[in-house]
Design an enzyme around this catalytic site. Structure first.
Site, PDB file in Angstrom:
ATOM      1  N   ILE A  29       1.073  -1.394  -0.255  1.00  0.00           N
ATOM      2  CA  ILE A  29       0.082   0.270  -0.166  1.00  0.00           C
ATOM      3  C   ILE A  29       0.626   0.840   0.367  1.00  0.00           C
ATOM      4  O   ILE A  29       0.552   2.371  -0.558  1.00  0.00           O
ATOM      5  CB  ILE A  29      -0.850   0.043   1.181  1.00  0.00           C
ATOM      6  CG1 ILE A  29      -2.328   0.758   1.320  1.00  0.00           C
ATOM      7  CG2 ILE A  29      -0.457  -0.560   2.659  1.00  0.00           C
ATOM      8  CD1 ILE A  29      -3.351   0.503  -0.456  1.00  0.00           C
ATOM      9  N   ASN A  84      12.539  -9.319   5.725  1.00  0.00           N
ATOM     10  CA  ASN A  84      13.033  -8.597   7.420  1.00  0.00           C
ATOM     11  C   ASN A  84      12.881  -9.691   8.594  1.00  0.00           C
ATOM     12  O   ASN A  84      11.830 -11.017   8.241  1.00  0.00           O
ATOM     13  CB  ASN A  84      12.787  -7.362   7.385  1.00  0.00           C
ATOM     14  CG  ASN A  84      13.103  -6.480   6.306  1.00  0.00           C
ATOM     15  OD1 ASN A  84      14.255  -6.217   6.015  1.00  0.00           O
ATOM     16  ND2 ASN A  84      12.654  -5.337   6.173  1.00  0.00           N
ATOM     17  N   GLN A  89      11.960  -5.849  11.188  1.00  0.00           N
ATOM     18  CA  GLN A  89      11.070  -6.596  10.629  1.00  0.00           C
ATOM     19  C   GLN A  89       9.715  -5.668  11.316  1.00  0.00           C
ATOM     20  O   GLN A  89       9.415  -5.752  12.400  1.00  0.00           O
ATOM     21  CB  GLN A  89      10.644  -8.180  10.264  1.00  0.00           C
ATOM     22  CG  GLN A  89       9.822  -8.777  10.379  1.00  0.00           C
ATOM     23  CD  GLN A  89       9.625  -9.956  10.834  1.00  0.00           C
ATOM     24  OE1 GLN A  89      10.230  -9.879  11.758  1.00  0.00           O
ATOM     25  NE2 GLN A  89       8.306 -10.977  10.125  1.00  0.00           N
ATOM     26  N   HIS A  95       7.250 -12.523   5.463  1.00  0.00           N
ATOM     27  CA  HIS A  95       6.628 -11.665   4.703  1.00  0.00           C
ATOM     28  C   HIS A  95       8.006 -11.581   3.413  1.00  0.00           C
ATOM     29  O   HIS A  95       9.247 -10.590   4.234  1.00  0.00           O
ATOM     30  CB  HIS A  95       5.364  -9.975   4.672  1.00  0.00           C
ATOM     31  CG  HIS A  95       6.186  -9.509   5.192  1.00  0.00           C
ATOM     32  ND1 HIS A  95       6.664  -9.794   6.536  1.00  0.00           N
ATOM     33  CD2 HIS A  95       7.121  -8.835   4.570  1.00  0.00           C
ATOM     34  CE1 HIS A  95       7.203  -7.953   6.934  1.00  0.00           C
ATOM     35  NE2 HIS A  95       7.597  -7.602   6.047  1.00  0.00           N
ATOM     36  N   HIS A  97       9.053  -9.452   0.584  1.00  0.00           N
ATOM     37  CA  HIS A  97       8.726  -8.086  -0.568  1.00  0.00           C
ATOM     38  C   HIS A  97       9.232  -8.495  -1.721  1.00  0.00           C
ATOM     39  O   HIS A  97      10.327  -8.956  -1.517  1.00  0.00           O
ATOM     40  CB  HIS A  97       9.946  -7.086  -0.109  1.00  0.00           C
ATOM     41  CG  HIS A  97       9.363  -6.367   1.590  1.00  0.00           C
ATOM     42  ND1 HIS A  97       8.439  -5.118   1.713  1.00  0.00           N
ATOM     43  CD2 HIS A  97       9.584  -6.569   2.408  1.00  0.00           C
ATOM     44  CE1 HIS A  97       8.449  -4.594   2.277  1.00  0.00           C
ATOM     45  NE2 HIS A  97       8.652  -5.511   3.316  1.00  0.00           N
TER      46      HIS A  97
END
Length: 119
Positions: A29, A84, A89, A95, A97
């Site tokens: 986002i 991370n 993180q 997650h 990226h």
């Protein structure tokens, strides 16, 4: 419950690019570049230390599909993977990226990128 668990549960909307029973991929986002997206496991894992290796492999298999999508639709010229752990993180839910690289990056809105990637 972290923000990614809420996205998985449908409590927070997202710009989904890919979903299966194991992972969800959606646009960041607040992207650094056009097409910056995240792949997250649907089961909560905090970081690299506790994620199941089969899930980790699946995430990277899906990342190849997303890389192809980004190449085909956005004409990316490179891709950086970032994962991370610890203090760096921001969200304590594993997650990955995917950050596209462009020689000339004319910034577009997340909505514009989503439309390009999903049509």
């Amino acid at each position: 419950m972290d923000i990614f668990c809420k996205i998985i549960n449908g409590e927070i909307p997202s710009y989904k690019l890919y979903e299966d029973e194991i992972v969800l991929c959606f646009l960041d986002i607040n992207p650094d570049t056009n097409g910056h997206c995240l792949i997250i496991p649907k089961k909560h894992y905090t970081d690299i230390n506790d994620i199941d290796l089969d899930v980790l492999k699946h995430i990277f298999d899906v990342s190849k599909k997303i890389k192809k999508l980004l190449e085909d639709k956005l004409n990316i010229e490179g891709l950086t993977y970032i994962q991370n752990n610890g203090d760096v993180q921001e969200v304590k839910h594993f997650h990955l990226h995917l950050k596209p690289y462009y020689r000339n990056n004319e910034k577009k809105s997340v909505e514009e990128i989503y439309e390009i990637l999903t049509k």
